[in-house]
Design a protein around this motif. Structure first.
Motif, short mmCIF file in Angstrom:
data_model
loop_
_atom_site.label_atom_id
_atom_site.label_comp_id
_atom_site.label_asym_id
_atom_site.label_seq_id
_atom_site.Cartn_x
_atom_site.Cartn_y
_atom_site.Cartn_z
N TYR A 40 0.78 -1.27 -0.13
CA TYR A 40 -0.16 -0.24 0.04
C TYR A 40 0.89 1.24 -0.11
O TYR A 40 1.89 1.42 0.64
N SER A 41 0.46 2.27 -0.79
CA SER A 41 1.29 3.43 -0.79
C SER A 41 0.16 4.61 -0.97
O SER A 41 -0.87 4.51 -1.67
N GLU A 42 0.54 5.77 -0.34
CA GLU A 42 -0.32 7.03 -0.34
C GLU A 42 0.33 8.20 -1.31
O GLU A 42 1.59 8.08 -1.48
N HIS A 43 -0.47 8.85 -1.86
CA HIS A 43 -0.08 10.20 -2.51
C HIS A 43 0.74 9.88 -3.68
O HIS A 43 1.88 10.43 -3.86
N VAL A 44 0.30 8.78 -4.61
CA VAL A 44 1.09 8.68 -5.56
C VAL A 44 0.49 9.64 -6.65
O VAL A 44 -0.70 9.62 -6.88
N GLN A 87 5.61 -11.61 -9.86
CA GLN A 87 5.24 -10.35 -10.43
C GLN A 87 5.43 -9.23 -10.09
O GLN A 87 5.90 -8.15 -10.91
N LEU A 88 5.77 -8.85 -8.79
CA LEU A 88 6.09 -7.64 -8.17
C LEU A 88 7.72 -7.51 -8.45
O LEU A 88 8.02 -6.38 -8.57
N LYS A 89 8.46 -8.56 -8.60
CA LYS A 89 10.00 -8.30 -9.01
C LYS A 89 10.12 -7.90 -10.41
O LYS A 89 10.80 -6.91 -10.47
N SER A 90 8.91 -8.31 -11.10
CA SER A 90 9.32 -7.83 -12.61
C SER A 90 8.87 -6.64 -12.50
O SER A 90 9.44 -5.80 -13.60
N LEU A 91 7.62 -6.00 -11.85
CA LEU A 91 7.42 -4.78 -11.84
C LEU A 91 8.63 -3.88 -11.34
O LEU A 91 8.85 -2.87 -12.18
N ILE A 92 9.34 -4.24 -10.59
CA ILE A 92 10.53 -3.33 -9.90
C ILE A 92 11.44 -3.12 -11.25
O ILE A 92 12.03 -2.06 -11.34
N GLU A 93 11.67 -4.29 -11.90
CA GLU A 93 12.64 -4.30 -12.95
C GLU A 93 12.05 -3.22 -13.99
O GLU A 93 12.91 -2.52 -14.58
N LYS A 94 10.93 -3.22 -14.22
CA LYS A 94 10.52 -2.37 -15.41
C LYS A 94 10.70 -1.01 -14.71
O LYS A 94 10.88 0.01 -15.75
N LEU A 95 10.36 -0.63 -13.55
CA LEU A 95 10.58 0.64 -13.04
C LEU A 95 11.82 1.10 -12.94
O LEU A 95 12.06 2.59 -12.88
N LYS A 96 12.81 0.37 -13.40
CA LYS A 96 14.12 1.00 -13.41
C LYS A 96 14.15 1.74 -14.77
O LYS A 96 15.26 2.64 -14.76
N GLU A 108 12.79 2.94 -5.83
CA GLU A 108 13.56 2.90 -4.58
C GLU A 108 13.07 2.20 -3.24
O GLU A 108 13.76 1.47 -2.60
N GLU A 109 11.98 2.85 -2.77
CA GLU A 109 11.45 2.83 -1.44
C GLU A 109 10.61 1.18 -1.81
O GLU A 109 10.69 0.49 -0.71
N PHE A 110 10.06 0.97 -2.76
CA PHE A 110 9.21 -0.32 -2.92
C PHE A 110 10.45 -1.34 -2.94
O PHE A 110 10.20 -2.57 -2.34
N SER A 111 11.57 -1.24 -3.62
CA SER A 111 12.41 -2.13 -3.78
C SER A 111 12.83 -2.67 -2.47
O SER A 111 13.42 -3.80 -2.15
N LYS A 112 13.52 -1.42 -1.56
CA LYS A 112 13.93 -1.66 -0.30
C LYS A 112 12.82 -2.42 0.40
O LYS A 112 13.08 -3.65 1.16
N ALA A 113 11.63 -1.96 0.49
CA ALA A 113 10.18 -2.80 1.34
C ALA A 113 10.26 -4.16 0.80
O ALA A 113 10.08 -5.14 1.29
N PHE A 114 10.12 -4.40 -0.55
CA PHE A 114 10.22 -5.71 -1.13
C PHE A 114 11.09 -6.71 -0.47
O PHE A 114 10.93 -7.81 -0.25
#
Length: 380
Positions: A40-44, A87-96, A108-114
């Protein structure tokens, strides 16, 4: 006949596959499908929210966004990412490849949290040379109150009872003994440093002499009391104030001592207690990082009961996994708190529910809570 199964992890999925006599070559492909994660994330930024939804849908997951993301009638949206680990790991790769709309910071925040939620074991070396080993096999911290006014009268221990009580707790399965020489119950009256040390020191010395291998925590928010305790062989400082005494940071850093960082809710309404706690820990951890305190010596306590109402306490327990984003072990102090009715049965019930989720439970009644953990462990 068809019915749902509660498959909590990869190990349980493999057990079912073996009973079905699945080809073992398929096991590796099934691992990513063993659980669904939610972030969950706020204010995106609404454009980033739309992008996240599109990309996760393409990978077989999904993203929940506000209804006006699609028509651009909002600037920001809270989002809920839903997907398997792969699926989430693949999303992180795409976000790069995407740095616009705030996605760089989100990545950056999502990668650390994941990455942090998959940490399963912590080895915290005390300055005394003893090692604190924590994992999903929840451990108990036994409360030993050296006070005349702690809220639960039966937890109060006189100096001549300290050895008997410690031996009882350790034999019952306590992993850590937590000594407190000042009550922090609601409405407590602070005691002077000299009085706290006068209560604490004799018992600490006796315990350290008679139980040289025991892990001992000292519950104090005073830096001078913490320093004295650490010099006398205490392993952990359990500070309910979140270093309100700013000299506490220097003491912890100098000793390289394990430290419980706690949250106390300020005296104001909270719209989202989980967001408040996460923001609080982010700010406090940044201060500790800048002061040179190592992350590997920290334990987080969301502070049940400290400024929080029953609804907020239960929200924290229900969503405890949210705090795993920091990659640090979690301590929960729920024992006989007001929101449990100060009741042993309620405490024990919560202990069973917290097994495998919290790493340490701070309790008054070791034997009863250990039984609850044992029952919960048998269901893993």
């Amino acid at each position: 006949m068809i019915y749902p199964l509660n498959v909590k992890n990869y190990s349980e999925l493999l057990d079912i596959c073996r009973k079905i006599q699945t080809d073992p070559r398929a096991f590796g492909y099934l691992a990513p499908k063993s659980n669904i994660l939610h972030f969950y994330s706020e204010h995106v930024d609404y454009r980033a929210a739309a992008f996240l939804k599109q990309e996760l849908l393409a990978r077989g997951g999904d993203t929940v966004v506000t209804k006006h993301v699609i028509d651009g009638k909002t600037d920001y949206s809270n989002v809920l990412l839903m997907g398997t680990p792969s699926q989430l790991k693949s999303l992180i790769e795409k976000l790069k490849s995407m740095d616009c709309w705030g996605l760089k910071n989100f990545r950056e925040e999502f990668s650390k949290a994941f990455a942090n939620i998959f940490i399963k074991e912590w080895r915290i070396k005390s300055h005394t040379g003893r090692e604190i080993i924590l994992s999903n096999d929840t451990k108990l911290m036994a409360i030993m109150n050296l006070t005349p006014d702690s809220f639960y009268a039966e937890s109060r221990i006189k100096e001549d009872e300290i050895l008997t009580r410690a031996e009882k707790f350790l034999s019952q399965g306590a992993y850590i003994l937590d000594l407190g020489a000042e009550s922090t119950r609601p409405g407590f009256e602070p005691v002077e440093l000299d009085e706290e040390v006068k209560r604490l020191l004799p018992s600490l010395k006796i315990l350290r002499k008679n139980f040289p291998d025991a892990l001992i925590s000292v519950d104090t928010y005073k830096s001078q009391a913490a320093e004295i305790a650490l010099n006398e062989g205490a392993d952990i400082i359990n500070d309910i104030s979140g270093f309100e005494d700013n000299k506490m940071i220097e003491v912890i850093s100098r000793f390289n001592a394990p430290y419980v960082l706690s949250h106390i809710k300020p005296d104001r309404p909270s719209e989202n207690i989980l967001s408040d706690i996460i923001l609080y820990f982010q700010e406090k951890l940044k201060i500790l990082d800048e002061a040179g305190v190592k992350r590997g010596q920290l334990i987080l306590d969301p502070g049940l009961g400290f400024g929080k109402n029953s609804e907020e306490n239960f929200a924290i327990i229900k969503n405890l996994e949210s705090l795993k984003i920091f990659g640090l072990p979690i301590l929960i102090g729920h024992s006989r708190k007001r929101f449990t009715g100060k009741n042993l049965f309620a405490t024990v019930a919560l202990s069973g529910m917290l097994y495998g989720r919290a790493n340490i439970l701070r309790v008054h009644d070791v034997e009863e809570n250990l039984t609850a953990l044992s029952m919960a462990r048998s269901l893993e």
